[in-house]
Design an enzyme around this catalytic site. Sequence first.
Site, PDB file in Angstrom:
ATOM      1  N   HIS A 271       0.960  -1.079  -0.140  1.00  0.00           N
ATOM      2  CA  HIS A 271      -0.086  -0.178   0.052  1.00  0.00           C
ATOM      3  C   HIS A 271       0.939   1.440   0.086  1.00  0.00           C
ATOM      4  O   HIS A 271       0.497   2.401  -0.485  1.00  0.00           O
ATOM      5  CB  HIS A 271      -0.880  -0.171   1.272  1.00  0.00           C
ATOM      6  CG  HIS A 271      -2.286  -0.876   1.078  1.00  0.00           C
ATOM      7  ND1 HIS A 271      -2.885  -1.485   2.122  1.00  0.00           N
ATOM      8  CD2 HIS A 271      -2.741  -1.229  -0.351  1.00  0.00           C
ATOM      9  CE1 HIS A 271      -3.754  -1.918   1.562  1.00  0.00           C
ATOM     10  NE2 HIS A 271      -3.855  -2.027   0.346  1.00  0.00           N
TER      11      HIS A 271
ATOM     12  N   GLU B  14       3.846 -13.313 -21.634  1.00  0.00           N
ATOM     13  CA  GLU B  14       4.552 -12.979 -20.381  1.00  0.00           C
ATOM     14  C   GLU B  14       4.823 -14.257 -19.801  1.00  0.00           C
ATOM     15  O   GLU B  14       5.664 -14.471 -18.994  1.00  0.00           O
ATOM     16  CB  GLU B  14       3.617 -12.108 -19.108  1.00  0.00           C
ATOM     17  CG  GLU B  14       2.310 -12.908 -19.097  1.00  0.00           C
ATOM     18  CD  GLU B  14       1.420 -11.809 -18.004  1.00  0.00           C
ATOM     19  OE1 GLU B  14       1.956 -10.909 -17.601  1.00  0.00           O
ATOM     20  OE2 GLU B  14       0.209 -12.216 -17.981  1.00  0.00           O
TER      21      GLU B  14
ATOM     22  N   ASP C  86       6.470  -9.858 -15.934  1.00  0.00           N
ATOM     23  CA  ASP C  86       6.454 -11.339 -15.697  1.00  0.00           C
ATOM     24  C   ASP C  86       7.395 -12.289 -16.803  1.00  0.00           C
ATOM     25  O   ASP C  86       8.016 -13.093 -16.137  1.00  0.00           O
ATOM     26  CB  ASP C  86       4.952 -11.976 -15.952  1.00  0.00           C
ATOM     27  CG  ASP C  86       4.303 -11.920 -14.712  1.00  0.00           C
ATOM     28  OD1 ASP C  86       4.891 -12.034 -13.490  1.00  0.00           O
ATOM     29  OD2 ASP C  86       3.048 -11.145 -14.558  1.00  0.00           O
TER      30      ASP C  86
ATOM     31  N   CYS D 264       3.429  -3.901 -22.612  1.00  0.00           N
ATOM     32  CA  CYS D 264       2.777  -3.346 -21.524  1.00  0.00           C
ATOM     33  C   CYS D 264       3.503  -3.462 -20.114  1.00  0.00           C
ATOM     34  O   CYS D 264       3.125  -2.615 -19.193  1.00  0.00           O
ATOM     35  CB  CYS D 264       1.491  -3.416 -21.371  1.00  0.00           C
ATOM     36  SG  CYS D 264       1.122  -5.390 -20.942  1.00  0.00           S
TER      37      CYS D 264
HETATM   38  C1  PEP Z   1       3.619  -7.706 -16.924  1.00  0.00           C
HETATM   39  O1  PEP Z   1       3.853  -8.794 -16.284  1.00  0.00           O
HETATM   40  O2  PEP Z   1       4.621  -7.360 -17.322  1.00  0.00           O
HETATM   41  C2  PEP Z   1       2.381  -6.904 -16.832  1.00  0.00           C
HETATM   42  C3  PEP Z   1       2.092  -6.017 -17.402  1.00  0.00           C
HETATM   43  O3  PEP Z   1       1.518  -7.770 -16.042  1.00  0.00           O
HETATM   44  P1  PEP Z   1       1.356  -7.369 -14.214  1.00  0.00           P
HETATM   45  O4  PEP Z   1       2.326  -6.523 -14.146  1.00  0.00           O
HETATM   46  O5  PEP Z   1       0.074  -6.878 -14.083  1.00  0.00           O
HETATM   47  O6  PEP Z   1       1.528  -8.804 -14.131  1.00  0.00           O
HETATM   48 MG    MG Z   2       1.899  -9.968 -15.620  1.00  0.00          MG
END
Ligand code: PEP
Ligand code: MG
Length: 855
Positions: free
Chosen positions: A478, A715, A739, A786
């Site tokens: 948090h 990922e 990931d 992303c």
């Molecule tokens: C990632 O794994 O790069 C991703 C964008 O998903 P998260 O960070 O939400 O696991």
């Molecule tokens: Mg991820």
Amino acid sequence: MNTPTPADPATARLALIAPLSGPLIPLERVPDPVFAQKMVGDGISIDPLDQCLRAPCAGRIVQLHPAGHAVTVATPEGIEILMHIGLDTVNLKGSGFTPHVKVGDTVKVGDALIEFDADYIATHAKSLLTQIVITNSERVAEFKPATGSVVVGRDVALELMLAGAETGVVVESAKIVTSEAILIPNPTGLHARPAAVLANLAKKFKADIQIQKGAAQANAKSVVAIMGLEINQGDKITLLAKGEEAEAAIATLTPLLWEGLGDQGCAPAPAPASFVTPANAAPAPQPRSEDPNLLIGVAASPGLAVGVVFQVRHAEITVVEDAEGSPQQERERLDHAIDEARRQLEALQARLHGGGAADKAAIFAAHQELLDDPDLLDIAYSALAKGKSAAFAWQRAFTTHADRLAGLRNELLAARANDLRDVGRRALSLLTGVQPERPDPPNNAILIAEELTPSDTASLDRHKVRGFCTTLGGATSHVAILARSLDIPAAAGMEPGVLELPNGTPVILDGGKGTLRLNPSTEEVERIRQTQERVAERRHIDLGEAQKPAVTRDHHVVEVVGNIGGLADAEQIPGLGGEGVGLLRSEFLFLERSTAPNEDEQFAAYKAITEALGPNRPLIIRTLDVGGDKPLAYLPIPKEDNPFLGERGLRVGLDRPEILRTQLRAILRAAAFGKIRVMFPMVGLLSELRDAKAILEEERQRLNAQPIETGIMVEIPAAAVMAAQFAREADFFSIGTNDLTQYTLAMDRGHPKLAPKVDGLNPSVLQLIAWTVQAAHTEGKWVGVCGGIAGDPQAVPLLIGMGVDELSVSVPIIPSIKAQIRRLQFSDCQALAQQALTLETAAQVRALCPDPDHA
Ligand code: PEP
Ligand code: MG
């Protein structure tokens, strides 16, 4: 219970009755050198057939390890009998053990000491062999272990012929030699093994050696005494020695303590610069970074901050144990305090909502739920029934509960421990009338704490505080969320040495790297200030040009979109020039609640977001990505040894299709109001994509809705390696490099020690990205990124050079990423990417692509 009476030490013989049933094993055959070489002491081992360790003689409990796996009974004649259930069981952190005694209890033969779950221990620890050893073996003239098998409470397992008074002559010397302060690096503190190693080493010196923690001191030659100090990782201790060999003892033992006394997995805690003593000090410990002025943690909120250390500590509130009133009266007091705490939290929540801080408000809503936790109240109420005061019962309930959560390897649950302590203290101060202390930091403060609670940060003067730095927590705690919402740099999981830094120490916090630089030179500070000014200036210019497209100088177009967690983020996208949303983490709708959101609730949320973006900006909704590592109360997943490799993301959705179906229906309905795409997380197998698409199609037909574009997160390395096959069945890919990096390198993305190595610019990860893009383009599909590196200025030219079509980045940096792209030449990026793929390390890649802001 009987009060034990001492035997005559001159003639004493002590028979230890079997504390467990089972075959006896000579200590020398125990597969652990600490016991086999009798470093802890001489004795016997039992291979237990039952599940309750019982007292082998009358005596007093002088030590009970907090992990519940080891207990020491001292007999009236001063013989200390340590019973250690299993091998390496300290690592179980209490799981599988239920102690029935506490330090100070008097016991008689056969009394239950610790109950244990033999199946659990056998499958989670190295061995169940239980050692019964005399830690002050010098008091025993002869050991007569029994052989064969023993029955608990009936047979003698070990007979001791006691020696006279303690041996070993120490030549008195008035001079006391002290060590520097030593930070304990052992992950499980000074438990039996390192305590035994220390005691054995200490015994080699003709000196009286004491180990000091806070105000408490213990004989460093006694395993039990050392364990009694309950020294944990990160604790600061000092050695004091007196006698002929005092200097040699300190010089030898100090570095060994810093190095963990041979315990595995010790990252020696660094000595803060201010503690490193000159010339004659013991060899300096190996810090985690090679630079003693650089402390390393994990990145929690990006940005650079120059400031001074301000330590935030929580003083323990002292409570009276015994109740003044009846259990009923105490319960009324407790309930009243909890109600009052709930009212305070409601008011705080309303204030924050009103102030537009929805993220923070949600945290205090979650705190209210913690106050209703039935387990917590059960523990407190049962203590009230035993005549304890409301304050004592409540304090014990929330601290034990929080300690248990903190001991779990799950980052999210560990973060809840901090929340629980926060809300627990709130109610406790109402019960006791002791006002919680409010940190009052100086200007330019970098707050340092084990963990900052949401209450600490809610009332902070934003103008004085430049950054947060905590030893606990991670990027999802948090505090990290709050720091990001305040746009303030933060690092978590920092080395424990940070807690020892004196207030006022000048530091530079790099929230993007998760590092804290101590005592920077004036030139360094000046350089940072100049960088900050340059960045601010550039941000200002970039913002002014945010609506311009992201096109390279040689006319290559890249789409720049945002990663969002909810409506508030979405509302900022158009103003910042965002061309849509590349990742809506739909978890935001599911977390911090006691039931799953229904279809209408989800529909309303997705519709509001797509409407905030307008008709032309795409919204990619990622289906729920929770699982073993991000548990939901209403979605119980059995405990997993490797949650990151267990039920996560789409696997959960396919296993509980009702949750996935509800979400897909809401997405399909909202798609009528905007340009919505759906994306599945954590896809590793083609069959998973096919099953998910089949469910989507069924729901679409039922709703008679329009088809929507369907993509996957890449990922899991398997998806990248088989990108050609996936590209035939998915409409688009979005590479989740957070990931993808952790799975490619097999390094936990939130691991404080590994964090600096978990770099998405590692050539292995880049190669997987390159393959993915190539395979997708061959099938005419587009690829986005992303994960965090999409917004990393050093990675941007490489990703573009590899042909990535869309970058989805955190919302505030959209204008700067677009501006950076406008300064690039696509053909240069292509050449750079080719070169990067031939390199060997992430560091080499980073050297190839300097950060434009720091260049
Ligand atoms: C990632 O794994 O790069 C991703 C964008 O998903 P998260 O960070 O939400 O696991
Ligand atoms: Mg991820």
